[in-house]
Design a protein around this motif. Structure first.
Motif, mmCIF file in Angstrom:
data_model
loop_
_atom_site.group_PDB
_atom_site.id
_atom_site.type_symbol
_atom_site.label_atom_id
_atom_site.label_comp_id
_atom_site.label_asym_id
_atom_site.label_seq_id
_atom_site.Cartn_x
_atom_site.Cartn_y
_atom_site.Cartn_z
ATOM 1 N N THR A 100 0.770 -1.133 0.011
ATOM 2 C CA THR A 100 0.068 0.207 -0.039
ATOM 3 C C THR A 100 0.953 1.333 0.008
ATOM 4 O OG1 THR A 100 -0.065 -0.057 2.530
ATOM 5 C CG2 THR A 100 -1.626 -1.152 1.223
ATOM 6 N N PRO A 101 0.051 2.309 -0.297
ATOM 7 C CA PRO A 101 1.028 3.661 -0.177
ATOM 8 C C PRO A 101 1.758 3.793 1.153
ATOM 9 C CG PRO A 101 -0.987 4.315 -1.509
ATOM 10 C CD PRO A 101 -0.954 2.703 -0.900
ATOM 11 N N GLY A 102 2.873 4.064 1.125
ATOM 12 C CA GLY A 102 3.537 4.091 2.486
ATOM 13 C C GLY A 102 3.993 2.750 3.139
ATOM 14 N N GLY A 103 3.770 1.716 2.219
ATOM 15 C CA GLY A 103 4.268 0.377 2.704
ATOM 16 C C GLY A 103 5.753 0.214 2.640
ATOM 17 N N HIS A 104 6.098 -1.115 2.991
ATOM 18 C CA HIS A 104 7.484 -1.538 3.176
ATOM 19 C C HIS A 104 8.246 -1.372 2.034
ATOM 20 C CE1 HIS A 104 5.955 -5.376 1.832
ATOM 21 N NE2 HIS A 104 7.339 -5.590 1.573
ATOM 22 N N ASP A 105 7.515 -1.691 0.507
ATOM 23 C CA ASP A 105 8.225 -1.670 -0.556
ATOM 24 C C ASP A 105 8.020 -0.468 -1.095
ATOM 25 O OD1 ASP A 105 9.098 -1.987 -3.209
ATOM 26 O OD2 ASP A 105 8.001 -3.973 -3.508
ATOM 27 N N THR A 106 8.801 0.589 -1.087
ATOM 28 C CA THR A 106 8.738 1.770 -1.635
ATOM 29 C C THR A 106 8.771 1.842 -3.357
ATOM 30 O OG1 THR A 106 11.062 2.297 -1.440
ATOM 31 C CG2 THR A 106 9.728 3.016 0.272
ATOM 32 N N THR A 107 9.324 0.712 -3.659
ATOM 33 C CA THR A 107 9.286 0.781 -5.291
ATOM 34 C C THR A 107 7.703 0.743 -5.763
ATOM 35 O OG1 THR A 107 9.526 -1.489 -5.668
ATOM 36 C CG2 THR A 107 11.342 -0.585 -5.214
ATOM 37 N N TRP A 108 6.910 0.204 -5.014
ATOM 38 C CA TRP A 108 5.527 0.281 -5.764
ATOM 39 C C TRP A 108 5.008 2.024 -5.670
ATOM 40 C CZ3 TRP A 108 1.222 -3.513 -5.898
ATOM 41 C CH2 TRP A 108 1.827 -4.910 -6.240
ATOM 42 N N GLU A 109 5.335 2.432 -4.732
ATOM 43 C CA GLU A 109 4.895 3.841 -4.775
ATOM 44 C C GLU A 109 5.609 4.830 -5.940
ATOM 45 O OE1 GLU A 109 3.416 6.702 -1.430
ATOM 46 O OE2 GLU A 109 4.767 5.177 -0.484
ATOM 47 N N GLN A 110 7.004 4.452 -5.894
ATOM 48 C CA GLN A 110 7.593 4.973 -7.135
ATOM 49 C C GLN A 110 7.401 4.742 -8.680
ATOM 50 O OE1 GLN A 110 11.590 3.812 -6.372
ATOM 51 N NE2 GLN A 110 11.927 4.935 -4.319
ATOM 52 N N ALA A 111 7.073 3.334 -8.860
ATOM 53 C CA ALA A 111 6.294 2.857 -10.181
ATOM 54 C C ALA A 111 5.015 3.703 -10.352
ATOM 55 C CB ALA A 111 6.308 1.429 -10.138
ATOM 56 N N TRP A 112 4.425 3.475 -9.396
ATOM 57 C CA TRP A 112 2.785 4.143 -9.551
ATOM 58 C C TRP A 112 3.070 5.713 -9.926
ATOM 59 C CZ3 TRP A 112 -1.684 2.382 -10.093
ATOM 60 C CH2 TRP A 112 -2.875 3.246 -9.867
ATOM 61 N N ALA A 113 3.654 6.471 -9.382
ATOM 62 C CA ALA A 113 4.066 7.965 -9.779
ATOM 63 C C ALA A 113 4.633 7.964 -11.109
ATOM 64 C CB ALA A 113 4.862 8.522 -8.697
ATOM 65 N N ALA A 114 5.195 7.036 -11.246
ATOM 66 C CA ALA A 114 5.773 7.004 -12.872
ATOM 67 C C ALA A 114 5.237 6.492 -14.245
ATOM 68 C CB ALA A 114 7.279 6.256 -12.836
ATOM 69 N N LEU A 115 4.112 5.420 -13.663
ATOM 70 C CA LEU A 115 3.441 4.795 -14.804
ATOM 71 C C LEU A 115 2.657 5.963 -15.569
ATOM 72 C CD1 LEU A 115 2.189 1.679 -12.803
ATOM 73 C CD2 LEU A 115 4.024 2.014 -14.864
ATOM 74 N N GLY A 116 2.707 5.991 -16.928
ATOM 75 C CA GLY A 116 2.027 7.248 -17.629
ATOM 76 C C GLY A 116 0.511 6.756 -18.163
ATOM 77 N N GLY A 117 0.594 5.379 -18.485
ATOM 78 C CA GLY A 117 -0.678 4.951 -19.032
ATOM 79 C C GLY A 117 -1.772 4.514 -18.061
#
Length: 188
Positions: free
Chosen positions: A95-112
């Motif tokens: 989830t946002p703020g969760g242990h795996d910060t790559t998910w938030e980074q990926a989410w912010a970067a995804l453009g489609g």
């Protein structure tokens, strides 16, 4: 020995592109290449394979849609690298703020077109068949979510995602929470 996950996902991306070439390229293509629609290629992966799906989409524009099932992104995509549909499907702590910060980074970067779904009660292997096979072999199941339910959710949502993004078959399953799937939470 330390595993270089960035190398591993890049290597898998190269392997996938090679396989697409071998299956679809000209006179040397697989004999059943006519069955493959080169404009509707999707890639889904679990764990490191999920990160490899993102890496493949960055490296190979022929992959039109991707799914990461509970895998960290190695490295997380940056803005502009993935502008095609992507589904992030993970256990409840992704989830946002969760242990795996790559998910938030990926989410912010995804453009489609993108969806970020978490499954309450799931563990890392709820998105693969390992726990179903272990249960059939008599090993006790530990997750709060039954192995069969994990597979059902995975099948339903990944199929709906690829049907919608590659075939144009809209699915209300992707519109938001449903009473039939209370474990599936939509993030952001």
């Amino acid at each position: 020995e330390q595993i270089d996950f960035n190398f591993e996902t890049a290597s898998r991306a190269t392997d996938v592109s090679f396989v697409i070439d071998q299956l679809t390229h000209g006179n040397t293509a697989w004999r059943l290449a006519h069955l493959i629609d080169k404009h509707q290629i999707g890639m889904a992966g679990h764990s490191l394979g999920g990160g490899a799906a993102a890496a493949t989409m960055i490296a190979d524009p022929r992959v039109r849609a991707g799914v990461d099932m509970d895998g960290a992104f190695h490295p997380a995509p940056t803005p502009g690298q993935i502008d095609r549909p992507f589904l992030m499907l993970g256990r409840g702590d992704h989830t946002p703020g969760g242990h795996d910060t790559t998910w938030e980074q990926a989410w912010a970067a995804l453009g489609g077109y993108k969806k970020w779904l978490t499954v309450t009660g799931a563990d890392h292997f709820s998105f693969a068949d390992l726990e179903v096979l272990q249960k059939q072999a008599g090993f006790p199941a530990q997750p709060a979510l039954s192995p069969e339910r994990g597979m059902e959710i995975t099948r339903e949502y990944v199929t709906a995602f690829f049907d919608q993004t590659l075939k144009g078959i809209c699915s209300p399953l992707l519109d938001g929470p449903t009473p039939d799937n209370p474990e599936v939470l939509f993030q952001n």
